[in-house]
Design a protein around this motif. Structure first.
Motif, short mmCIF file in Angstrom:
data_model
loop_
_atom_site.label_atom_id
_atom_site.label_comp_id
_atom_site.label_asym_id
_atom_site.label_seq_id
_atom_site.Cartn_x
_atom_site.Cartn_y
_atom_site.Cartn_z
N GLY A 139 0.81 -1.21 0.00
CA GLY A 139 0.00 0.00 0.00
C GLY A 139 0.84 1.26 0.00
N GLY A 140 1.92 1.26 0.79
CA GLY A 140 2.79 2.42 0.82
C GLY A 140 3.50 2.66 -0.49
N MET A 141 3.92 1.57 -1.16
CA MET A 141 4.59 1.69 -2.45
C MET A 141 3.63 2.20 -3.51
SD MET A 141 6.75 -1.83 -2.04
CE MET A 141 7.28 -1.97 -3.75
N ARG A 142 2.38 1.75 -3.46
CA ARG A 142 1.39 2.25 -4.43
C ARG A 142 1.16 3.74 -4.24
NH1 ARG A 142 -1.06 -2.89 -3.41
NH2 ARG A 142 -2.44 -2.00 -1.82
N GLN A 143 1.11 4.19 -2.98
CA GLN A 143 0.89 5.61 -2.75
C GLN A 143 2.12 6.42 -3.15
OE1 GLN A 143 -1.40 7.73 -2.98
NE2 GLN A 143 -2.57 7.17 -1.17
N VAL A 169 0.28 4.40 11.07
CA VAL A 169 0.85 5.64 11.59
C VAL A 169 2.29 5.84 11.13
CG1 VAL A 169 1.50 6.86 13.70
CG2 VAL A 169 -0.70 5.66 13.59
N ALA A 170 3.11 4.79 11.22
CA ALA A 170 4.52 4.95 10.86
C ALA A 170 4.69 5.27 9.39
CB ALA A 170 5.29 3.68 11.23
N LEU A 171 3.95 4.58 8.53
CA LEU A 171 4.05 4.83 7.10
C LEU A 171 3.48 6.19 6.75
CD1 LEU A 171 4.77 3.88 4.30
CD2 LEU A 171 2.60 2.63 4.21
N LYS A 172 2.40 6.57 7.41
CA LYS A 172 1.80 7.87 7.18
C LYS A 172 2.82 8.99 7.46
CE LYS A 172 -2.38 8.62 8.68
NZ LYS A 172 -3.56 8.94 9.51
N ARG A 173 3.57 8.85 8.56
CA ARG A 173 4.54 9.86 8.92
C ARG A 173 5.66 9.95 7.87
NH1 ARG A 173 6.10 12.59 13.60
NH2 ARG A 173 8.29 13.16 13.63
N ALA A 186 10.87 21.47 -4.53
CA ALA A 186 10.31 21.91 -5.80
C ALA A 186 9.57 23.24 -5.68
CB ALA A 186 9.36 20.85 -6.36
N ARG A 187 9.39 23.70 -4.47
CA ARG A 187 8.72 24.98 -4.20
C ARG A 187 7.30 25.03 -4.79
NH1 ARG A 187 12.21 28.57 -2.01
NH2 ARG A 187 14.45 28.15 -2.25
N PHE A 188 6.58 23.91 -4.66
CA PHE A 188 5.19 23.95 -5.11
C PHE A 188 4.26 24.26 -3.94
CE2 PHE A 188 5.91 19.26 -4.55
CZ PHE A 188 4.99 19.01 -3.54
N GLY A 189 3.14 24.91 -4.25
CA GLY A 189 2.10 25.11 -3.27
C GLY A 189 1.17 23.91 -3.27
N ALA A 190 0.28 23.85 -2.28
CA ALA A 190 -0.60 22.69 -2.21
C ALA A 190 -1.84 23.00 -1.39
CB ALA A 190 0.14 21.49 -1.60
N LEU A 191 -2.91 22.28 -1.73
CA LEU A 191 -4.10 22.22 -0.89
C LEU A 191 -4.20 20.77 -0.43
CD1 LEU A 191 -6.61 23.56 0.31
CD2 LEU A 191 -7.85 22.93 -1.78
N PHE A 192 -4.09 20.56 0.88
CA PHE A 192 -4.01 19.22 1.45
C PHE A 192 -5.27 18.97 2.26
CE2 PHE A 192 -2.69 15.68 3.96
CZ PHE A 192 -1.62 15.08 3.30
N ILE A 193 -6.11 18.05 1.79
CA ILE A 193 -7.35 17.72 2.49
C ILE A 193 -7.06 16.61 3.50
CG2 ILE A 193 -9.76 17.03 2.25
CD1 ILE A 193 -8.98 19.60 0.74
N THR A 194 -7.47 16.79 4.73
CA THR A 194 -7.23 15.78 5.76
C THR A 194 -8.26 15.91 6.87
OG1 THR A 194 -5.59 14.88 7.33
CG2 THR A 194 -5.57 17.27 6.97
N HIS A 195 -8.50 14.81 7.58
CA HIS A 195 -9.33 14.88 8.78
C HIS A 195 -8.46 14.78 10.04
CE1 HIS A 195 -8.91 10.50 8.10
NE2 HIS A 195 -8.89 10.44 9.42
N ASP A 196 -7.14 14.68 9.83
CA ASP A 196 -6.17 14.49 10.91
C ASP A 196 -5.49 15.82 11.22
OD1 ASP A 196 -3.96 13.88 12.50
OD2 ASP A 196 -3.46 12.04 11.42
N LEU A 197 -5.83 16.42 12.35
CA LEU A 197 -5.30 17.75 12.68
C LEU A 197 -3.80 17.72 12.89
CD1 LEU A 197 -5.94 20.69 13.12
CD2 LEU A 197 -6.57 20.18 15.49
N MET A 198 -3.26 16.62 13.45
CA MET A 198 -1.82 16.52 13.61
C MET A 198 -1.12 16.51 12.26
SD MET A 198 0.59 16.47 15.82
CE MET A 198 2.36 16.21 15.75
N GLU A 199 -1.69 15.79 11.31
CA GLU A 199 -1.14 15.78 9.96
C GLU A 199 -1.17 17.19 9.37
OE1 GLU A 199 -1.50 12.59 6.64
OE2 GLU A 199 -3.38 13.75 6.61
N ALA A 200 -2.25 17.90 9.59
CA ALA A 200 -2.40 19.25 9.05
C ALA A 200 -1.30 20.18 9.56
CB ALA A 200 -3.77 19.80 9.40
N VAL A 201 -1.04 20.16 10.88
CA VAL A 201 -0.06 21.09 11.42
C VAL A 201 1.38 20.67 11.09
CG1 VAL A 201 -1.61 21.84 13.27
CG2 VAL A 201 0.04 20.00 13.72
N ARG A 202 1.60 19.40 10.80
CA ARG A 202 2.95 18.95 10.39
C ARG A 202 3.27 19.42 8.98
NH1 ARG A 202 5.22 14.06 9.75
NH2 ARG A 202 7.16 14.83 10.65
#
Length: 261
Positions: A139-143, A169-173, A186-202
């Protein structure tokens, strides 16, 4: 003696602007009067309760869904997109999946191969895995392959639609760090959709909170420091303070089952 007057340079146009976006499914309003503006190079995380329209808004911004009303202005040159499901072609190798969007750009076979292998290296996907089919990958390799596919087109903006929800959790990090590093390099901007607030602030420079009923952006909070350079302890304390003391985050873990497909 004449003197030239120096005028300050105007600020760059936003990379993404949404104005009065509204949308409905089968007569049911999902989004209403959503306004959003992202600066060039800004990574913004969009959080909110399940069913509030976060993914729909990202799909509208990326041009995958036509809004019922409102306007989308894209100031970037080219975007990539990463979904929750990697959406790899099952009959194609990892290399061919990564190279697929490059065919649409008219690149030669050799150029596509080189760009695909370079993008795979950026996401630490082993060369030995590039000839494997999706069913042979973890799953991690596919992502990772899905992220490489988005980066292969050399985007200056990337949409991430809850890409790590199904991972442990480990793979997500590890993949969060990959996104942080890729964005900085690459200095790209992004819009990152998430329901995980810890992920958002990281990951993000700024956290946006969607209104419970999709009626615009309820508010936003700037995350101190730069992604990749923040102390985990400080981030855990920040998330705790957001959830305990900041009314903006009061409903982000709510679920309205009538609005969830």
């Amino acid at each position: 003696m004449s003197r030239e007057t120096a005028f300050p340079s105007p600020p760059p146009a936003p990379s993404l602007t949404l104005s009065g976006i509204g949308h409905a499914y089968l007569g049911r309003t999902v989004l209403d009067a959503v306004d959003l503006s992202l600066a060039v190079g800004e990574v913004a995380a969009l959080v909110g309760p399940s069913g509030c329209g976060k993914s729909t808004l990202a799909h509208i911004a990326a041009g995958l869904v036509e809004p019922s009303r409102g306007r989308v202005l894209r100031g970037y040159r080219r975007h990539g997109m990463v979904f929750q499901d990697p959406r790899l072609l099952p009959w194609a190798t990892a290399r061919a999946n990564i190279a697929y969007p490059l065919r649409l750009l008219g690149l030669s076979r050799g150029e596509r191969r080189d760009r695909a292998e370079e993008a795979a290296g950026r996401v630490a996907l082993d060369a030995a895995d590039l000839d494997k089919f999706p069913v042979e990958l973890s799953g991690g390799m596919r992502q990772r392959a899905a992220i490489a596919r988005a980066l292969a087109v050399d985007p200056d903006f990337v949409y991430f639609d809850e890409p790590f929800t199904a991972l442990d959790v480990a793979l997500k990090r590890r993949l969060q760090d990959l996104v942080i590093g890729s964005s900085r390099a690459a200095r790209f901007g992004a819009l990152f959709i998430t329901h995980d607030l810890m992920e958002a602030v990281r990951i993000a420079h700024r956290v946006l909170v969607m209104d419970v009923l999709g009626r615009g952006i309820a508010g936003s909070r700037i995350v101190p420091g730069e992604p990749g350079g923040r102390d985990d302890g400080d981030l855990y304390r920040l998330v705790g303070a957001f959830l305990a003391d900041d009314p903006l985050f009061r409903h982000i873990h709510d679920i309205d089952e009538r609005r969830v497909p």
